[in-house]
Design a protein around this motif. Structure first.
Motif, mmCIF file in Angstrom:
data_model
loop_
_atom_site.group_PDB
_atom_site.id
_atom_site.type_symbol
_atom_site.label_atom_id
_atom_site.label_comp_id
_atom_site.label_asym_id
_atom_site.label_seq_id
_atom_site.Cartn_x
_atom_site.Cartn_y
_atom_site.Cartn_z
ATOM 1 N N LEU A 1 0.828 -1.203 0.000
ATOM 2 C CA LEU A 1 0.000 0.000 0.000
ATOM 3 C C LEU A 1 0.859 1.248 0.000
ATOM 4 O O LEU A 1 0.520 2.250 -0.625
ATOM 5 C CB LEU A 1 -0.901 0.006 1.232
ATOM 6 C CG LEU A 1 -1.963 -1.072 1.177
ATOM 7 C CD1 LEU A 1 -2.246 -1.611 2.547
ATOM 8 C CD2 LEU A 1 -3.214 -0.508 0.556
ATOM 9 N N VAL A 2 1.970 1.208 0.737
ATOM 10 C CA VAL A 2 2.865 2.352 0.859
ATOM 11 C C VAL A 2 4.294 1.843 0.893
ATOM 12 O O VAL A 2 4.579 0.843 1.541
ATOM 13 C CB VAL A 2 2.590 3.139 2.168
ATOM 14 C CG1 VAL A 2 3.608 4.233 2.388
ATOM 15 C CG2 VAL A 2 1.191 3.692 2.194
ATOM 16 N N CYS A 3 5.184 2.543 0.184
ATOM 17 C CA CYS A 3 6.618 2.254 0.253
ATOM 18 C C CYS A 3 7.357 3.530 0.618
ATOM 19 O O CYS A 3 7.037 4.602 0.111
ATOM 20 C CB CYS A 3 7.150 1.747 -1.083
ATOM 21 S SG CYS A 3 6.600 0.100 -1.498
ATOM 22 N N ILE A 4 8.328 3.398 1.512
ATOM 23 C CA ILE A 4 9.141 4.534 1.923
ATOM 24 C C ILE A 4 10.591 4.218 1.578
ATOM 25 O O ILE A 4 11.108 3.165 1.950
ATOM 26 C CB ILE A 4 8.998 4.796 3.435
ATOM 27 C CG1 ILE A 4 7.545 5.133 3.763
ATOM 28 C CG2 ILE A 4 9.950 5.903 3.883
ATOM 29 C CD1 ILE A 4 7.251 5.215 5.237
ATOM 30 N N ARG A 5 11.206 5.136 0.844
ATOM 31 C CA ARG A 5 12.614 4.978 0.474
ATOM 32 C C ARG A 5 13.367 6.170 1.020
ATOM 33 O O ARG A 5 13.043 7.315 0.729
ATOM 34 C CB ARG A 5 12.782 4.917 -1.044
ATOM 35 C CG ARG A 5 14.223 4.671 -1.487
ATOM 36 C CD ARG A 5 14.389 4.780 -2.981
ATOM 37 N NE ARG A 5 14.057 6.091 -3.516
ATOM 38 C CZ ARG A 5 14.866 7.158 -3.484
ATOM 39 N NH1 ARG A 5 16.052 7.080 -2.924
ATOM 40 N NH2 ARG A 5 14.480 8.303 -4.006
ATOM 41 N N PHE A 6 14.388 5.879 1.829
ATOM 42 C CA PHE A 6 15.231 6.928 2.377
ATOM 43 C C PHE A 6 16.467 7.085 1.509
ATOM 44 O O PHE A 6 17.019 6.097 1.011
ATOM 45 C CB PHE A 6 15.666 6.583 3.809
ATOM 46 C CG PHE A 6 14.533 6.587 4.808
ATOM 47 C CD1 PHE A 6 14.017 7.780 5.275
ATOM 48 C CD2 PHE A 6 14.001 5.398 5.275
ATOM 49 C CE1 PHE A 6 12.979 7.792 6.201
ATOM 50 C CE2 PHE A 6 12.976 5.401 6.197
ATOM 51 C CZ PHE A 6 12.452 6.587 6.663
ATOM 52 N N SER A 7 16.925 8.304 1.332
ATOM 53 C CA SER A 7 18.153 8.560 0.583
ATOM 54 C C SER A 7 19.348 8.047 1.375
ATOM 55 O O SER A 7 19.257 7.813 2.589
ATOM 56 C CB SER A 7 18.311 10.059 0.321
ATOM 57 O OG SER A 7 18.589 10.726 1.545
ATOM 58 N N GLU A 8 20.465 7.885 0.702
ATOM 59 C CA GLU A 8 21.693 7.445 1.378
ATOM 60 C C GLU A 8 22.070 8.427 2.481
ATOM 61 O O GLU A 8 22.505 8.021 3.564
ATOM 62 C CB GLU A 8 22.837 7.302 0.372
ATOM 63 C CG GLU A 8 22.691 6.113 -0.554
ATOM 64 C CD GLU A 8 22.698 4.784 0.174
ATOM 65 O OE1 GLU A 8 23.478 4.618 1.142
ATOM 66 O OE2 GLU A 8 21.901 3.904 -0.219
#
Length: 93
Positions: free
Chosen positions: A37-44
């Motif tokens: 439903l939701v994806c969270i991607r953090f930057s390096e």
């Protein structure tokens, strides 16, 4: 990695927060294949500062989103009830 956090909404559907193979953190249905439903991607850069706290930050982000969605749904239900009541005063702006 699966966090020990389950959400219940939509009448007995369980959701869990998991870490996907690509490193994203996702909210998905328990025991069901398919798109999260939701994806969270953090930057390096953010991962450098967050370290293991990324799960707590993702959890807070997801909880805030669920709260906002619930508030929006509640407001819409109130508007729908108001529209169904012919004796309710009409507000004109």
């Amino acid at each position: 990695m699966c966090l020990a956090l389950l959400y219940v909404f939509e009448m007995s559907t369980l959701y869990e927060i998991v870490e996907l193979e690509n490193g994203e953190i996702a909210l998905q249905r328990v025991d069901e294949a398919g798109e999260p439903l939701v994806c969270i991607r953090f930057s390096e850069e953010s991962l450098y500062f967050l370290n293991d706290a990324r799960f707590e930050v993702a959890k807070a982000m997801i909880e805030a989103g669920l709260d906002a969605a619930s508030d929006i749904q509640d407001q819409q239900e109130l508007l729908d009830q108001h529209d169904d009541d012919p004796d309710a005063p009409k507000i004109v702006h």
